[in-house]
Write a protein that holds these residues in place. Sequence first.
Motif, PDB file in Angstrom:
ATOM      1  N   ARG A 297      -3.552  -8.572  11.782  1.00 48.26           N
ATOM      2  CA  ARG A 297      -4.607  -8.146  10.883  1.00 48.26           C
ATOM      3  C   ARG A 297      -5.857  -7.761  11.691  1.00 48.26           C
ATOM      4  NH1 ARG A 297      -3.148  -7.390   5.785  1.00 48.26           N
ATOM      5  NH2 ARG A 297      -5.018  -8.335   4.847  1.00 48.26           N
TER       6      ARG A 297
ATOM      7  N   SER B 199     -13.520 -11.541   6.613  1.00 48.72           N
ATOM      8  CA  SER B 199     -12.752 -10.596   5.802  1.00 48.72           C
ATOM      9  C   SER B 199     -11.577 -10.114   6.636  1.00 48.72           C
ATOM     10  CB  SER B 199     -13.624  -9.396   5.391  1.00 48.72           C
ATOM     11  OG  SER B 199     -14.791  -9.830   4.721  1.00 48.72           O
ATOM     12  N   GLU B 200     -10.472  -9.807   5.974  1.00 44.00           N
ATOM     13  CA  GLU B 200      -9.302  -9.345   6.726  1.00 44.00           C
ATOM     14  C   GLU B 200      -8.752  -8.064   6.115  1.00 44.00           C
ATOM     15  OE1 GLU B 200      -5.851 -11.873   6.569  1.00 44.00           O
ATOM     16  OE2 GLU B 200      -6.644 -12.998   4.895  1.00 44.00           O
ATOM     17  N   PHE B 201      -8.185  -7.231   6.997  1.00 44.89           N
ATOM     18  CA  PHE B 201      -7.644  -5.947   6.601  1.00 44.89           C
ATOM     19  C   PHE B 201      -6.328  -5.726   7.345  1.00 44.89           C
ATOM     20  CE2 PHE B 201     -12.242  -5.924   7.007  1.00 44.89           C
ATOM     21  CZ  PHE B 201     -12.683  -5.462   5.767  1.00 44.89           C
ATOM     22  N   SER B 202      -5.477  -4.902   6.781  1.00 45.19           N
ATOM     23  CA  SER B 202      -4.274  -4.508   7.515  1.00 45.19           C
ATOM     24  C   SER B 202      -4.683  -3.544   8.624  1.00 45.19           C
ATOM     25  CB  SER B 202      -3.273  -3.829   6.581  1.00 45.19           C
ATOM     26  OG  SER B 202      -3.738  -2.547   6.193  1.00 45.19           O
TER      27      SER B 202
ATOM     28  N   GLU C  67      -5.290   0.002   7.069  1.00 43.92           N
ATOM     29  CA  GLU C  67      -6.432   0.265   6.199  1.00 43.92           C
ATOM     30  C   GLU C  67      -7.776   0.178   6.911  1.00 43.92           C
ATOM     31  OE1 GLU C  67      -6.804  -2.542   2.967  1.00 43.92           O
ATOM     32  OE2 GLU C  67      -6.199  -4.218   4.249  1.00 43.92           O
ATOM     33  N   PHE C  68      -7.806  -0.412   8.103  1.00 43.36           N
ATOM     34  CA  PHE C  68      -9.069  -0.508   8.842  1.00 43.36           C
ATOM     35  C   PHE C  68      -9.263   0.768   9.658  1.00 43.36           C
ATOM     36  CE2 PHE C  68     -11.641  -1.690  12.531  1.00 43.36           C
ATOM     37  CZ  PHE C  68     -12.750  -2.231  11.891  1.00 43.36           C
TER      38      PHE C  68
END
Length: 352
Positions: free
Chosen positions: A294, A304-307, A310-311
Amino acid sequence: MNTIDAVKKIWKVCFDDTEEYVDMFFKEVFDPSHLMLSEHDGKPVSSLLLQPFAMNFHGVELPANYICGAATLPHFRMHGIMSGLMRQALRRSYDQGALLCCLIPAEDYLYAYYRNFGFCPAFYSQLSCFTDAHPFRHDNDYTLVADLDTDEAYEFFNAVMHSRPCTIQHTRQQYRQVLMDNSVSGGAVVAVSSLGGIRAMAFAVPRNGQVVVTDVLACDTDAENAVLNQIMLLFSGMPMRVMAYYGDKPLQLKPRGMARITNVLLCLNAIANSHPRLCATIRLTDPVIEENNRVFRVRDGRVSEFSHLEFMGKPDFDITPEVLAAIVFGNHVTANILDFPSVRPFMSLMLD
């Protein structure tokens, strides 16, 4: 042959431990629920123990697993069997909610092997060596503590351990196992008291013509000198090697063990909560634990976390678990260069 006997056989073949130590370990320490096993034709050929501990980490106490007894019978080595067990152990650690896995390589060459799974040299001890004539001078009077398998002794031990940042902690039962380990190894645990309370405690074992102090816990330098003086008297004529917790300005550090962060979100949440001004974006690539793959943004005390897909921005750190552990558990130099709240961890008395 039952499973426990088979694991004991692997242990005896692979480790140079005395019969007395092996009997003590499998009677007092071994827990079948911690066992991870690989078989060939229905017979155990490789095993390890994944033991639960805890670490006080940035103001909270979090689960931490310790891998010990990792061994494969000689005829079954070089086939990736232990590699499979290690990956399973890391996966199980994540599923159990553990912050990290730690271990102590039995040989120096194994440091390179464990790096393959994201482990990083992280734990160190401060090494001090003394001749058998060294005077451990102290000003105050102290009394030897007769019985150390007591709640009072454990409370002192536990309080000092918790005063050390990022340190692997021992339960009351694990403390008792340390006492038994020292006993079967021909060592001694010595404590001194003053003014009605324990002031210092030291764990010592004789090895290769010298006495090795595997940890010393003390309220102050005077009490530390007093307990080390008692160790010197007990092992008269032997030089002393002290493996201790490092202070703010360690003189000589010796590698002690390795760490592998297994739950990155748990790790960063704890750091963010205790350091709300920290601002960093970390892209992590973990070949073993999919959930760690992530992008983590730390800001205003939150994570906060994102794939990865998607980042769209550029992270401050694009790293692997090994590098993350090197940053999280780095020294003050790492902290200053990267502007990150790195803290050097510590562990001792792991029955190794």
